[in-house]
Design an enzyme around this catalytic site. Structure first.
Site, PDB file in Angstrom:
ATOM      1  N   GLN A  34       0.832  -1.197   0.000  1.00 25.41           N
ATOM      2  CA  GLN A  34       0.000   0.000   0.000  1.00 25.41           C
ATOM      3  C   GLN A  34       0.871   1.254   0.000  1.00 25.41           C
ATOM      4  OE1 GLN A  34      -2.209  -0.864   3.575  1.00 25.41           O
ATOM      5  NE2 GLN A  34      -0.324  -1.520   4.543  1.00 25.41           N
ATOM      6  N   ASP A  89       0.328   0.590  13.747  1.00 24.15           N
ATOM      7  CA  ASP A  89       0.776   1.825  14.389  1.00 24.15           C
ATOM      8  C   ASP A  89       1.105   1.620  15.860  1.00 24.15           C
ATOM      9  OD1 ASP A  89      -1.778   2.152  15.920  1.00 24.15           O
ATOM     10  OD2 ASP A  89      -2.603   2.576  13.941  1.00 24.15           O
ATOM     11  N   GLU A 108       0.949  -8.147  12.027  1.00 23.52           N
ATOM     12  CA  GLU A 108       0.850  -7.059  11.053  1.00 23.52           C
ATOM     13  C   GLU A 108       1.470  -7.524   9.735  1.00 23.52           C
ATOM     14  OE1 GLU A 108       0.519  -4.076   8.682  1.00 23.52           O
ATOM     15  OE2 GLU A 108      -0.399  -3.862  10.660  1.00 23.52           O
ATOM     16  N   ASP A 158      -8.071  -5.321  14.182  1.00 25.16           N
ATOM     17  CA  ASP A 158      -7.867  -3.895  13.897  1.00 25.16           C
ATOM     18  C   ASP A 158      -7.476  -3.770  12.428  1.00 25.16           C
ATOM     19  OD1 ASP A 158      -7.323  -1.197  13.935  1.00 25.16           O
ATOM     20  OD2 ASP A 158      -5.441  -1.380  15.052  1.00 25.16           O
ATOM     21  N   SER A 159      -8.428  -4.014  11.567  1.00 24.24           N
ATOM     22  CA  SER A 159      -8.152  -4.085  10.140  1.00 24.24           C
ATOM     23  C   SER A 159      -8.448  -2.760   9.449  1.00 24.24           C
ATOM     24  CB  SER A 159      -9.014  -5.178   9.505  1.00 24.24           C
ATOM     25  OG  SER A 159     -10.382  -4.836   9.610  1.00 24.24           O
ATOM     26  N   ASP A 161     -10.303  -1.166   5.908  1.00 25.18           N
ATOM     27  CA  ASP A 161     -11.597  -1.493   5.304  1.00 25.18           C
ATOM     28  C   ASP A 161     -11.451  -2.722   4.406  1.00 25.18           C
ATOM     29  OD1 ASP A 161     -13.460   0.606   6.246  1.00 25.18           O
ATOM     30  OD2 ASP A 161     -11.992   1.953   5.338  1.00 25.18           O
TER      31      ASP A 161
END
Length: 283
Positions: A34, A89, A108, A158-159, A161
């Site tokens: 990304q 994060d 992660e 904690d994804s 979208d």
């Protein structure tokens, strides 16, 4: 992400956008997964976007991270092993490690997110990456969930979208593997977007949960930079932890000296009081 005259324009929803003035761009790079941008905002401090969508800000991250962590962990009451899927994060790990846990496993997919957050957003993790109780795994969350031996008291998804790398984390197969990875009485919570604009996310998750858990529901919190009103979090468990009384919530918070800037005993209970338009999304 669209840049116009120094603004970051988020166009996550059709026909609707929000913009943040980028007072200073600190980081702008493509990883294998990304595009990551970090910039300074007059209103929200440092802001991180992934593929143009705001993921975390210094100023309002406490609401999201406190609610998705403390609600299930205080409701559980004795969580010792916690699994976080995503959360590069470090904010979710920061809040989970405020509890008397034995281990927090954080999975992660993108090492680049962790590395640059440690450098450019160190206040979000606030030392969590250096806590010996944190087991950081750079891996695909879906693969990890499928292969893990489990035994987790709380699993926090904690994804991003359900597009790109986060899409697989919203599937029936993933939720089934997550159920298997829970210890008896464990709780699974998920990020399910802003239901005013993304109602299908919550409906789809809870429809899958209803085939897996005795108790499925949702709780909410308003996060200013997640446009569209309340954010929804999915809830699945075979226990009655959702119905823990206020006095017990207060006692558990006091016992571990857990003070939140958003999360309080009253907020814990009230978060399950859903507006009508959100209740209608529960199948």
């Amino acid at each position: 992400m669209t840049k116009m005259d120094g603004w970051s324009v988020e166009q996550l929803h059709d026909g609707y956008a929000q913009a943040h003035r980028m007072d200073r761009v600190l980081y702008d790079s493509e990883t294998d997964h990304q595009r990551i941008v970090v910039f300074d905002s007059a209103q929200f401090g440092r802001v991180m976007t992934l593929d143009g969508v705001v993921q975390v800000t210094e100023r309002d991250n406490f609401i999201y991270h406190e609610m998705l962590t403390h609600v299930p962990m205080i409701a559980h009451g004795t969580a010792k092993r916690v699994l976080i899927i995503g959360g590069g994060d470090g904010g979710m790990a920061r809040e989970a490690l405020r509890h008397p846990v034995d281990q927090v496993t954080m999975v992660e997919i993108d090492a680049g997110v962790v590395d640059f957050c440690r450098e450019y957003l160190p206040g979000i993790s606030d030392g969590a990456f250096d806590d010996p109780r944190l087991d950081l795994q750079i891996a695909d969350g879906a693969d990890f969930m499928r292969d893990t031996d489990g035994g987790f008291d709380v699993i926090i998804v904690d994804s991003t979208d359900p597009v790109g790398p986060g899409e697989v984390l919203f599937t029936d197969h993933f939720y089934g593997h997550a159920k298997r990875a829970l210890a008896p009485g464990g709780i699974l919570v998920t990020q399910n977007g802003v239901p005013f604009l993304q109602g299908d996310e919550l409906t789809g998750t809870l429809r899958a949960f209803q085939t897996l858990f005795a108790d499925t529901y949702a709780f909410v919190a308003p996060v200013p930079t997640y446009q569209g009103g309340f954010m929804a979090f999915g809830w699945g468990t075979d226990s009655d932890a959702r119905h823990v009384d206020l006095a017990t919530v207060e006692r558990r918070i006091t016992q571990i000296d857990l003070s939140g800037d958003y999360y309080t005993p009253e907020i814990h209970k009230a978060a399950f009081a859903l507006p009508g338009y959100i209740k209608k999304l529960i199948p």
